[in-house]
Design a protein around this motif. Structure first.
Motif, short mmCIF file in Angstrom:
data_model
loop_
_atom_site.label_atom_id
_atom_site.label_comp_id
_atom_site.label_asym_id
_atom_site.label_seq_id
_atom_site.Cartn_x
_atom_site.Cartn_y
_atom_site.Cartn_z
N PHE A 156 0.75 3.50 0.58
CA PHE A 156 0.36 2.13 0.16
C PHE A 156 1.03 1.26 0.92
N ALA A 157 0.18 0.01 0.96
CA ALA A 157 0.92 -1.25 1.70
C ALA A 157 1.46 -2.24 0.75
N GLY A 158 2.29 -3.10 1.05
CA GLY A 158 2.61 -4.04 0.15
C GLY A 158 2.26 -5.58 0.89
N VAL A 159 2.07 -6.28 0.02
CA VAL A 159 1.80 -7.91 0.45
C VAL A 159 2.82 -8.65 -0.33
N ARG A 160 3.66 -9.27 0.54
CA ARG A 160 4.77 -10.04 -0.26
C ARG A 160 4.22 -11.27 -0.88
N GLY A 173 8.43 -10.36 -4.89
CA GLY A 173 8.20 -8.64 -4.82
C GLY A 173 6.92 -8.63 -3.98
N ARG A 174 6.21 -7.49 -4.09
CA ARG A 174 4.95 -7.21 -3.40
C ARG A 174 3.82 -6.69 -4.25
N TRP A 175 2.69 -7.34 -3.93
CA TRP A 175 1.36 -6.51 -4.64
C TRP A 175 1.18 -5.29 -3.90
N ILE A 176 1.00 -4.05 -4.64
CA ILE A 176 0.90 -2.87 -3.89
C ILE A 176 -0.51 -2.52 -3.74
N PHE A 177 -1.06 -2.27 -2.67
CA PHE A 177 -2.34 -1.92 -2.08
C PHE A 177 -2.62 -0.40 -1.88
N GLN A 178 -3.65 0.04 -2.20
CA GLN A 178 -3.61 1.59 -1.84
C GLN A 178 -5.61 1.77 -1.92
N GLY A 179 -5.56 2.36 -1.08
CA GLY A 179 -7.27 2.91 -0.89
C GLY A 179 -7.88 3.58 -1.96
N PHE A 180 -9.09 3.35 -2.42
CA PHE A 180 -9.66 4.07 -3.47
C PHE A 180 -11.15 4.38 -2.98
N ARG A 181 -11.52 5.46 -3.05
CA ARG A 181 -12.96 5.85 -2.66
C ARG A 181 -13.69 6.25 -3.89
N LEU A 182 -14.86 5.41 -4.00
CA LEU A 182 -15.51 5.44 -5.03
C LEU A 182 -16.50 6.45 -5.39
N ASP A 183 -17.25 6.90 -6.33
CA ASP A 183 -18.01 7.92 -6.48
C ASP A 183 -19.30 8.02 -5.55
N ASP A 184 -19.77 6.73 -5.22
CA ASP A 184 -20.63 6.59 -4.41
C ASP A 184 -20.41 6.90 -3.00
N VAL A 214 -7.42 -1.13 -3.56
CA VAL A 214 -7.09 -1.74 -5.12
C VAL A 214 -5.67 -2.31 -4.88
N ASN A 215 -5.65 -3.33 -5.49
CA ASN A 215 -4.05 -4.20 -5.89
C ASN A 215 -3.80 -3.28 -7.13
N ARG A 216 -2.88 -2.53 -6.89
CA ARG A 216 -2.45 -1.92 -8.24
C ARG A 216 -1.48 -2.81 -9.19
N GLY A 217 -1.00 -3.81 -8.49
CA GLY A 217 -0.04 -4.82 -9.30
C GLY A 217 1.01 -5.33 -8.56
N PHE A 218 2.04 -6.03 -9.38
CA PHE A 218 3.18 -6.55 -8.81
C PHE A 218 4.35 -5.75 -8.97
N VAL A 219 5.13 -5.69 -8.00
CA VAL A 219 6.70 -4.80 -8.17
C VAL A 219 7.50 -5.65 -7.80
N PRO A 220 8.69 -5.92 -8.40
CA PRO A 220 9.73 -6.69 -7.87
C PRO A 220 10.65 -6.01 -6.71
N GLU A 221 10.96 -6.91 -5.77
CA GLU A 221 11.34 -6.20 -4.69
C GLU A 221 12.68 -5.12 -4.92
N GLU A 252 3.41 -3.93 5.74
CA GLU A 252 3.85 -5.26 5.29
C GLU A 252 3.25 -6.40 5.66
N PHE A 253 2.51 -7.14 4.50
CA PHE A 253 1.50 -7.99 4.73
C PHE A 253 1.98 -9.44 4.08
N TYR A 254 1.29 -10.46 4.58
CA TYR A 254 1.68 -11.43 4.05
C TYR A 254 0.58 -12.43 3.25
#
Length: 256
Positions: free
Chosen positions: A89-93, A110-121, A127-134, A172-174
């Motif tokens: 996954f990637a993190g956005v500070r 902290g960081r927003w946690i981003f991960q790829g998600f393949r849709l049914d089509d 997907v930004n799964r949410g916030f995680v403290p550093e 790591e992204f901003y």
């Protein structure tokens, strides 16, 4: 001896009056624009509140993405079915301000946690799964397997003049830039917008998704105060000109 008549003098108040009228017109225009923006913002907030209270819409079909306007889709609540793409996954500070007393949410650096998600089509969206403290980043593992993600579609985040440079090699992204993040994850072309997952659970377990009420509360709505400021400046300018004109007339009267 003949009397010499002087040429008529240009009124001293002409240019101050013209400039004052122009200034008042500009200030009132800015104030009126803020009032209009306030109305638009209230409609937007009401729409978001209604969406959060109702059932989520279907995810736009992948075939339609090229014709969609990400800005118009921003904060549309949807439900997406698919499978998380295996890999990192990637993190956005970011920094999350502490909530009001009694609220239950993670906060701080902290960081927003981003991960790829393949849709049914077959389409891929981040997907930004949410916030995680550093300090708790090491607890987070990539999601895997089929899932249904309910959340909000978001337009890409713009980069400011002082935004630090991203570090794609470190994932790591901003800024929340779907294209750049997808490239760093090696998942190829992705949607021109991303899906911000809705909060599940107590809000204290990272990654903590977005709570609709907190999201609405964070939307700035300062247009009324800005409008009052502009209108107040217009009144002040009128008062300044009136005082200037009265002072000029008084001096002229004393000199007569």
């Amino acid at each position: 001896m003949s009397e010499v008549t002087s040429a008529p003098r240009r009124p001293r108040l002409l240019w101050p009056a013209l400039l004052s009228i122009l200034g008042v017109a500009i200030l009132c225009t800015l104030g009126s624009w803020q009032i209009a923006r306030m109305s638009e913002k209230r409609v937007f907030i009401d729409r978001l509140a209604a969406q959060a209270a109702g059932a989520p819409a279907a995810m736009p079909a992948t075939a339609s993405w090229a014709s969609l306007d990400p800005a118009a889709l921003d904060l549309t609540r949807v439900s997406a079915q698919g499978t998380f793409i295996d890999g990192p996954f990637a993190g956005v500070r970011t920094t999350i301000a502490a909530g009001e007393r009694g609220t239950r949410q993670l906060a701080g650096f902290g960081r927003w946690i981003f991960q790829g998600f393949r849709l049914d089509d077959g389409g891929v969206i981040l997907v930004n799964r949410g916030f995680v403290p550093e300090g708790r980043l090491g607890e987070i593992k990539p999601a895997s397997g089929p899932a249904t993600v309910t959340g909000f579609l978001r337009a890409p985040e713009g980069r400011g003049s002082f935004t630090p440079a991203d570090l794609p090699a470190n994932r790591e992204f901003y800024t929340r830039d779907p294209a750049a993040i997808a490239a760093s994850l090696g998942i190829g072309a992705a949607a021109p917008f991303y899906l911000e997952a809705e909060r599940q659970g107590d809000g204290l377990t990272p990654p903590a998704g977005v709570d609709a009420k907190e999201l609405i509360a964070r939307i700035p709505d300062n247009h009324l105060s800005y409008a009052l400021t502009w209108f107040g400046l217009a009144l002040t300018l009128i008062g300044v000109f009136a005082a200037f004109a009265w002072q000029g007339r008084r001096k002229a009267g004393e000199a007569a």
